[in-house]
Design a protein around this motif. Sequence first.
Motif, PDB file in Angstrom:
ATOM      1  N   ASP A   1       8.143 -44.843  19.082  1.00 18.04           N
ATOM      2  CA  ASP A   1       7.899 -43.375  19.230  1.00 18.04           C
ATOM      3  C   ASP A   1       6.922 -43.399  20.343  1.00 18.04           C
ATOM      4  O   ASP A   1       6.149 -44.384  20.752  1.00 18.04           O
ATOM      5  CB  ASP A   1       7.121 -43.022  18.087  1.00 18.04           C
ATOM      6  N   ALA A   2       6.910 -42.375  21.225  1.00 13.61           N
ATOM      7  CA  ALA A   2       5.982 -42.230  22.342  1.00 13.61           C
ATOM      8  C   ALA A   2       5.707 -40.721  22.430  1.00 13.61           C
ATOM      9  O   ALA A   2       6.619 -40.211  23.266  1.00 13.61           O
ATOM     10  CB  ALA A   2       6.306 -42.587  23.492  1.00 13.61           C
ATOM     11  N   THR A   3       4.742 -40.134  21.738  1.00 15.32           N
ATOM     12  CA  THR A   3       4.733 -38.496  21.831  1.00 15.32           C
ATOM     13  C   THR A   3       3.995 -37.888  23.012  1.00 15.32           C
ATOM     14  O   THR A   3       4.067 -36.842  22.854  1.00 15.32           O
ATOM     15  CB  THR A   3       3.856 -38.262  20.427  1.00 15.32           C
ATOM     16  N   ASN A   4       3.541 -38.775  23.906  1.00 14.67           N
ATOM     17  CA  ASN A   4       3.095 -38.321  25.036  1.00 14.67           C
ATOM     18  C   ASN A   4       2.966 -39.180  26.091  1.00 14.67           C
ATOM     19  O   ASN A   4       1.984 -40.208  26.266  1.00 14.67           O
ATOM     20  CB  ASN A   4       1.635 -37.754  24.846  1.00 14.67           C
ATOM     21  N   GLU A   5       3.949 -39.294  26.848  1.00 18.74           N
ATOM     22  CA  GLU A   5       4.243 -40.548  27.847  1.00 18.74           C
ATOM     23  C   GLU A   5       4.525 -40.102  29.033  1.00 18.74           C
ATOM     24  O   GLU A   5       5.409 -39.083  29.471  1.00 18.74           O
ATOM     25  CB  GLU A   5       5.412 -41.307  27.335  1.00 18.74           C
ATOM     26  N   LYS A   6       4.090 -40.686  29.933  1.00 18.37           N
ATOM     27  CA  LYS A   6       4.627 -40.557  31.450  1.00 18.37           C
ATOM     28  C   LYS A   6       5.472 -41.541  31.850  1.00 18.37           C
ATOM     29  O   LYS A   6       5.345 -42.657  31.830  1.00 18.37           O
ATOM     30  CB  LYS A   6       3.265 -40.446  32.700  1.00 18.37           C
ATOM     31  N   VAL A   7       6.698 -41.112  32.237  1.00 22.02           N
ATOM     32  CA  VAL A   7       7.972 -42.004  32.510  1.00 22.02           C
ATOM     33  C   VAL A   7       7.950 -42.148  34.261  1.00 22.02           C
ATOM     34  O   VAL A   7       8.345 -40.791  34.691  1.00 22.02           O
ATOM     35  CB  VAL A   7       9.128 -41.498  31.886  1.00 22.02           C
ATOM     36  N   PHE A   8       8.117 -43.077  34.601  1.00 18.06           N
ATOM     37  CA  PHE A   8       8.495 -43.251  36.052  1.00 18.06           C
ATOM     38  C   PHE A   8       9.723 -44.397  36.243  1.00 18.06           C
ATOM     39  O   PHE A   8       9.682 -45.412  35.779  1.00 18.06           O
ATOM     40  CB  PHE A   8       7.204 -43.820  36.698  1.00 18.06           C
ATOM     41  N   LEU A   9      10.750 -43.794  37.116  1.00 18.93           N
ATOM     42  CA  LEU A   9      11.851 -44.470  37.285  1.00 18.93           C
ATOM     43  C   LEU A   9      12.515 -44.500  38.570  1.00 18.93           C
ATOM     44  O   LEU A   9      12.652 -43.524  38.955  1.00 18.93           O
ATOM     45  CB  LEU A   9      13.038 -43.887  36.111  1.00 18.93           C
ATOM     46  N   GLU A  10      12.629 -46.024  39.070  1.00 22.57           N
ATOM     47  CA  GLU A  10      13.212 -45.831  40.489  1.00 22.57           C
ATOM     48  C   GLU A  10      14.664 -45.745  40.325  1.00 22.57           C
ATOM     49  O   GLU A  10      15.271 -46.307  39.393  1.00 22.57           O
ATOM     50  CB  GLU A  10      12.666 -47.112  41.027  1.00 22.57           C
ATOM     51  N   LEU A  11      15.230 -45.014  41.356  1.00 28.23           N
ATOM     52  CA  LEU A  11      16.753 -45.107  41.376  1.00 28.23           C
ATOM     53  C   LEU A  11      17.247 -46.051  42.407  1.00 28.23           C
ATOM     54  O   LEU A  11      16.681 -46.488  43.485  1.00 28.23           O
ATOM     55  CB  LEU A  11      16.887 -43.869  42.264  1.00 28.23           C
ATOM     56  N   ASN A  12      18.503 -46.616  42.090  1.00 29.84           N
ATOM     57  CA  ASN A  12      19.095 -47.504  42.865  1.00 29.84           C
ATOM     58  C   ASN A  12      20.103 -46.448  43.499  1.00 29.84           C
ATOM     59  O   ASN A  12      21.174 -46.739  43.359  1.00 29.84           O
ATOM     60  CB  ASN A  12      19.809 -48.620  42.046  1.00 29.84           C
ATOM     61  N   VAL A  13      19.595 -45.913  44.674  1.00 30.36           N
ATOM     62  CA  VAL A  13      20.489 -44.978  45.249  1.00 30.36           C
ATOM     63  C   VAL A  13      21.727 -45.595  46.133  1.00 30.36           C
ATOM     64  O   VAL A  13      21.170 -46.621  46.879  1.00 30.36           O
ATOM     65  CB  VAL A  13      19.688 -44.069  46.314  1.00 30.36           C
TER      66      VAL A  13
END
Length: 263
Positions: A194-206
């Motif tokens: 569970d993660a009820t308040n999370e900042k998500v950062f995802l790099e793209l493989n463009v």
Amino acid sequence: MKKTIAFVAVLCLTASAAVHAQQIGTVVWGEDFESVRPSLQPKVEDPGVDDAALLGWTHSAPANWTIDNSSMPAAGLGVDEWYGWSFATKGFWVDADNQQRDQFLPELGNDNIVAVADPDEYDDVDSAAAGGAYNSILRTPIVDFSSVAGEKIAIAFDSSQRMEPTQILRLTAFYSDGSNEQLLEWSDANGTPDATNEKVFLELNVPAGATAAFFDFAMLEADNDWWWAVDNIQVGSVVPEPGALSMLGLALVGLVSMIRRNK
């Protein structure tokens, strides 16, 4: 001497954290869902919402967004407010039932609007989960990132979810060259906590030649499970991370300064 050693340790830890910090630099597109405020409605049938006059939810998406409910159970089952992805003030959503929903972005207050897929609340009328799996996809507009071509591109957003079988949370990028990339898949089977308040950062493989993409936020195969809520989505270039040696150099400069002061 002990103080000096402790100071060096703190500087090294700080350097390590800074090397791994990730953030969007140039934002090419963003969404906070506040544009749907004029479309907010009062409750229709959610039994948990006490204030019948509170304007708190809508299925009307922001401009150029779409909601795909083609694999949802038949319309009319379940709580109307939560049939597929919805947009709701946090106050309305929490009033429906708290269960840690209030932990999402508490600093922004109960008037903040979030996008939410909530099969738990959907099932509170008609035992709707018995009618089939909850499958709803929230699709962004096409995001053009040609202005930052050649740089690393990422998507960042605030997220709140509680995990339970059988729900699957999936984020996929669909690029302008026709290819796609699964950016995340969260599920109980994958051991997602569970993660009820999370900042998500995802790099793209463009892929080479791709200059744009749209993104699908999908709540899939859910029964009477929990939720996924998102807000403050940004796409843009990635701030280059400082090298470890550079950060260690800064730490040593700090150490030298401290030693000189202690002489």
